[in-house]
Scaffold this active site. Structure first.
Site, short mmCIF file in Angstrom:
data_model
loop_
_atom_site.label_atom_id
_atom_site.label_comp_id
_atom_site.label_asym_id
_atom_site.label_seq_id
_atom_site.Cartn_x
_atom_site.Cartn_y
_atom_site.Cartn_z
N LYS A 174 56.32 64.63 17.25
CA LYS A 174 56.89 63.50 16.28
C LYS A 174 56.14 62.16 16.63
O LYS A 174 56.62 61.62 17.73
CB LYS A 174 58.30 63.46 16.50
N GLY A 227 60.02 55.13 24.59
CA GLY A 227 60.53 54.57 23.82
C GLY A 227 61.46 53.31 24.54
O GLY A 227 61.21 53.01 25.61
N SER A 228 62.06 52.73 23.69
CA SER A 228 63.21 51.71 24.28
C SER A 228 64.09 52.03 25.13
O SER A 228 64.56 53.35 25.07
CB SER A 228 63.66 50.74 23.24
N VAL A 231 66.98 53.40 22.93
CA VAL A 231 66.80 54.73 22.33
C VAL A 231 67.02 55.77 23.38
O VAL A 231 67.53 56.82 23.15
CB VAL A 231 65.36 54.69 21.64
N GLY A 232 66.66 55.42 24.62
CA GLY A 232 66.80 56.69 25.59
C GLY A 232 68.10 56.99 25.97
O GLY A 232 68.47 57.94 25.97
N GLU A 249 60.46 57.71 29.43
CA GLU A 249 59.79 56.59 29.81
C GLU A 249 60.14 55.47 29.03
O GLU A 249 59.85 55.36 27.67
CB GLU A 249 58.24 56.84 29.87
N CYS A 283 54.44 48.63 27.78
CA CYS A 283 55.79 48.70 28.84
C CYS A 283 55.68 48.22 30.17
O CYS A 283 56.36 47.59 30.59
CB CYS A 283 56.27 50.09 28.94
N GLU A 378 63.42 41.97 27.27
CA GLU A 378 62.17 42.35 27.23
C GLU A 378 61.34 41.87 25.95
O GLU A 378 61.90 42.27 24.95
CB GLU A 378 62.19 43.84 27.24
#
Length: 479
Positions: A174, A227-228, A231-232, A249, A283, A378
């Site tokens: 995706k 991702g962020s 979201v994790g 990550e 990142c 961030e």
């Protein structure tokens, strides 16, 4: 472009689409289907059937298919780079570099796949097991969902898809909804290279809907996401229902520490090249710059000189050095973060002006140690906040005072000080005399704290995508 479900290129069952626009000028590039849950179910069903056969294909044959894929990439490398630039706003030089990484990564993963040896626990290693031998081997988990981010879609496609396939899993890919087209094209090329029908599935859609459903799906055994951090956390909650393997990550706010004995010219070069590359959307790029008071003024002035000389413009122009952010919405957010930091006491010395999705490279000086940007905020854009420090303890304490722990860096000519900071920084990797924007495909890359779970890279990805099986040979030793 279409999704790949089973052996067909398909639209969403609902007919919904998501437009993809060029962030530089807002022009329409293409659209992709917005998959429904039933589309995902269908893709999973095909993957389940295909994986049962794929896992038994010898590794050397899997690697041969990977090499055919690389031949296609080589032939179309400029087309891929142009597509990546148009949909991402990434300058063309950076896009070419990212495409050139594909063969580097896939060849390395192929080599590793051929050396996934098991172990032997000999007889007699434990009392009562004098006649028993145990063998270990690694087997695929089944289906791996590979959720790709927008900032380096091809690099992360490599990191997730290559080891998942080579270890015998089927994959459901995706891509990010903002710039899915290059990943879609690469997935089509996997199919063209000869990867069997059903082994590689592609679904497109927004993470808030399709991404969440992939995380919850009971027939997906592993999930790899970049991702962020927010979201994790959501991914972990959703994946817990089916006890998936999860590799995450996530975000970072890496500290870049310049000690009193540092090579200041080296430090400045490393700082500005890493912070402004890919318009700051990295990142593991340094995002907090802590400089000893004795070197502070020179560091700031030279950083301003560099930032103000960077050439922005059309990312397809060969002379452009810094492109746009992924979207105007992202640029607006960075603009707000710069304004907040100035209100909190920082001085904006150059840049920070927004034009659509473009942010001019910014240097913020005299940033208060208690400003949000120096801890947990961030900034995913071309912004360099710099603050001075007096003592090494002060620098180390400030560097660790963050919810993030992805990477870090320290500049010094002393091995003792290098050892102190590499041991003291609370993060997944530390670079000495170089920026934290350091990531080889070989190394196990991952973060501590809210920067992730697990690691990825040639060193460790196969561990994430396989299970260990023990085979006990009981009473095989006759004496």
């Amino acid at each position: 472009m279409k999704m790949i479900i089973g052996d067909k290129f398909v639209s969403a069952s609902t007919g919904e689409t998501i437009p993809v626009t060029n962030p530089y000028d807002g022009s329409f590039v293409d659209d992709v289907p917005h998959a429904s849950q039933s589309d995902v179910d269908l893709a999973v069903n095909y993957a389940m059937k295909a994986q049962k056969k794929w896992k038994n294909i010898p590794v050397n044959q899997k690697a041969e298919l990977a090499m055919k894929f690389l031949e296609l990439v080589q032939k179309r490398r400029e087309e891929l780079a142009r597509l990546l630039t148009i949909e991402s706003g990434k300058d063309i030089t950076a896009s070419r570099k990212e495409i050139s990484n594909i063969p580097v990564a896939w060849r390395a993963f192929c080599e590793k796949a051929k050396h996934l040896y098991g172990h032997v626990i000999p007889n007699g290693m434990e009392a009562g097991h004098e006649k028993n031998i145990v063998l270990t081997k690694r087997e695929p988990v089944g289906i791996v969902a590979c959720i790709i981010p927008f900032n380096f879609p091809c690099n992360l496609f490599n990191q997730k898809v290559a080891p998942a396939l080579l270890s015998g899993n089927a994959v459901i890919i995706k891509p990010a909804s903002e710039n899915p087209l290059t990943v879609c094209r690469l997935t089509e090329m996997l199919r063209e290279a000869g990867f069997p029908s059903g082994v590689v599935q592609l679904v497109t859609g927004r993470g808030s809907t399709i991404g969440n459903y992939l995380c919850k799906h009971e027939n997906i055994q592993a999930l790899s996401l970049t991702g962020s951090s927010s979201v994790g956390v959501s991914v972990i909650r959703n994946a817990a229902e089916s006890l998936k393997k999860v590799a995450l990550e996530l975000g970072g706010n890496d500290a870049f520490i310049v000690l009193e004995d540092a090579d200041i010219d080296l430090a400045v070069r490393e700082a500005v090249q890493a912070r402004f590359y890919n318009a700051g959307q990295i990142c593991c790029a340094p995002k907090r710059f802590l400089v000893h008071r004795s070197l502070y003024d020179k560091f700031v002035q030279e950083s301003v000189n560099y930032a103000s000389a960077l050439k922005g413009g059309d990312p397809q122009d060969e002379q452009t050095q810094i492109g746009t952010l992924i979207s105007e919405r992202a640029a607006v957010e960075v603009e707000k973060q710069i304004s907040l930091t100035v209100r909190q006491g920082a001085k904006l010395l150059t840049g920070g002006k927004r034009n659509g999705a473009f942010i001019s490279p910014a240097v913020l000086a005299d940033v208060p140690a208690d400003a949000d940007i120096m801890h947990d905020m961030e900034v995913f854009g071309p912004v360099m906040p710099v603050t001075p420090f007096e003592t090494e303890d002060e620098a180390l304490t400030l560097a660790n005072d963050s919810v993030y722990g992805l990477s870090g860096s320290v500049f010094t000519q002393s091995m003792d000080k290098a050892a102190l900071f590499t041991g003291g920084l609370e993060c997944g990797s530390v670079v000495v005399n170089g920026s934290s924007y350091f990531r080889s495909f070989e190394m196990p890359f991952g973060g501590w704290k809210k920067s992730g779970l697990g690691t990825e890279g040639v060193f460790s990805s196969f561990d994430e995508f396989t299970n260990i099986k023990c085979i006990a040979l009981k009473n095989i030793v006759p004496f």
